[in-house]
Design a protein around this motif. Structure first.
Motif, short mmCIF file in Angstrom:
data_model
loop_
_atom_site.label_atom_id
_atom_site.label_comp_id
_atom_site.label_asym_id
_atom_site.label_seq_id
_atom_site.Cartn_x
_atom_site.Cartn_y
_atom_site.Cartn_z
N GLY A 23 0.81 -1.22 0.00
CA GLY A 23 0.00 0.00 0.00
C GLY A 23 0.84 1.26 0.00
O GLY A 23 0.29 2.37 0.01
N TYR A 24 2.17 1.08 -0.05
CA TYR A 24 3.09 2.22 -0.12
C TYR A 24 3.82 2.15 -1.46
O TYR A 24 4.23 1.07 -1.90
N LYS A 25 4.00 3.27 -2.11
CA LYS A 25 4.51 3.30 -3.49
C LYS A 25 5.91 2.73 -3.63
O LYS A 25 6.29 2.28 -4.72
N ILE A 50 3.25 -5.30 7.57
CA ILE A 50 3.04 -5.99 6.29
C ILE A 50 2.21 -5.09 5.38
O ILE A 50 2.52 -4.92 4.20
N ILE A 51 1.15 -4.50 5.92
CA ILE A 51 0.33 -3.54 5.19
C ILE A 51 0.52 -2.17 5.83
O ILE A 51 0.45 -2.03 7.05
N ASP A 52 0.77 -1.16 5.01
CA ASP A 52 1.00 0.18 5.53
C ASP A 52 -0.32 0.95 5.56
O ASP A 52 -0.63 1.72 4.63
N PRO A 64 -1.30 -4.02 -8.29
CA PRO A 64 -1.72 -5.43 -8.38
C PRO A 64 -0.73 -6.40 -7.73
O PRO A 64 -1.14 -7.43 -7.19
N SER A 65 0.56 -6.08 -7.77
CA SER A 65 1.56 -6.96 -7.16
C SER A 65 1.40 -7.04 -5.65
O SER A 65 1.78 -8.05 -5.02
N HIS A 66 0.80 -6.02 -5.04
CA HIS A 66 0.59 -6.03 -3.60
C HIS A 66 -0.48 -7.06 -3.25
O HIS A 66 -0.36 -7.80 -2.26
N PRO A 87 1.54 -8.13 14.25
CA PRO A 87 1.31 -6.79 13.69
C PRO A 87 2.29 -5.76 14.22
O PRO A 87 2.75 -5.83 15.36
N GLY A 88 2.61 -4.79 13.38
CA GLY A 88 3.49 -3.69 13.78
C GLY A 88 2.72 -2.42 14.00
O GLY A 88 1.49 -2.43 14.13
#
Length: 281
Positions: A23-25, A50-52, A64-66, A87-88
């Protein structure tokens, strides 16, 4: 590690990744997807961020790769790999599901992993150590704008390198190691992590959070940081004899560090090419 000419995937007792920031560029999802598709393990540990969600709240971005990375992880869980998620701070929303199972993935606040060498490692993301270090102060000084600028330089440097046939190189990581305040923050974080390992009476600690991959032995404690998939493209793996290795996975894959945890001696440092690979898109 399997031979490069052997088509069989290497199988590890455990693999650790963190700080993917889907979710981060600047997430290097293509490299991570290649890594996940190239290895197998009994247990896959997702050690936070893992997910921002922070980045996605500021500006929604989802390549799409995410999605493919998440799908690959779920497929591993469905096919028998034990997946444990810690989780972080950037995905702290999932801390509401501690001690539950989501889509076949176990969610824990922290975890103890016992290696094949019967050594116990504490697994935490690492943001709990911010209050005991100068990391928060450093981040407040540098700020999101400064970090984004580092990644901007990193991105364009590697685009230029790619044009001239060069491999991926983390300019951002190189710059950080030469900033005095950053080095102080990293050292303070490592000291706090080692202190926590001693407090919990374990042989070592595995964490992420600061985007600085490293293995070292300090006062009998093995400190392992699995790095990230924004700057470093690194993961930790456990070999069948209990040895912990730090892998770099970009245009060429190398073993950066390894620690013989059976003896808890000074890590044996090596730089060994595993296999060549075409540059990720």
């Amino acid at each position: 590690m399997s031979n490069a000419t052997n088509s069989k995937k290497p199988h590890y007792p455990a693999i650790w990744i963190s700080d993917v920031h889907l979710g981060y560029k600047d997430c290097k999802a293509d490299y991570l997807l290649d890594f996940l598709n190239s290895v197998e393990s009994d247990t896959l540990y997702l050690v936070g961020d893992i997910i921002d969600l922070w980045s996605m709240k500021r500006q929604f971005y989802w390549h799409p790769s995410h999605y493919q990375v998440l799908s690959c992880i779920q497929q591993k869980a469905a096919s028998g790999t034990r997946v444990i998620y810690i989780p972080g701070n950037h995905d702290e929303t999932f801390r509401n599901y501690i001690d539950q199972t989501l889509f076949g993935i176990e969610v824990h606040q922290q975890f103890i992993h016992t290696t094949k060498a019967n050594k116990r490692f504490l697994l935490v993301h690492g943001d709990d150590f911010d209050s005991a270090t100068r990391y928060n102060k450093f981040i407040s000084i540098v700020g999101d704008v400064g970090y984004d600028f580092l990644l901007f330089l990193n991105r364009w440097t590697n685009r230029i390198r790619k044009v001239f046939g060069g491999n991926y190189y983390s300019l951002a990581a190189w710059i950080k190691t030469r900033v005095h305040k950053a080095r102080e923050a990293i050292t303070a974080f490592e000291d706090a992590a080692i202190h926590e390992a001693k407090k919990q009476n374990v042989d070592g600690i595995i964490c992420g959070h600061i985007h600085h991959p490293k293995i070292k032995v300090d006062d009998g404690i093995v400190y392992c940081n699995d790095g990230d998939w924004i700057e470093s493209c690194t993961a930790l793996v456990e070999q069948q004899d209990g040895r912990i290795e730090l892998l770099h996975w970009s245009d060429t894959q190398t073993i950066l560090d390894s620690a013989d945890v059976t003896k808890l001696a000074t890590p044996i440092v090596s730089s060994v090419k595993i296999k060549p690979k075409k540059s990720a898109a």
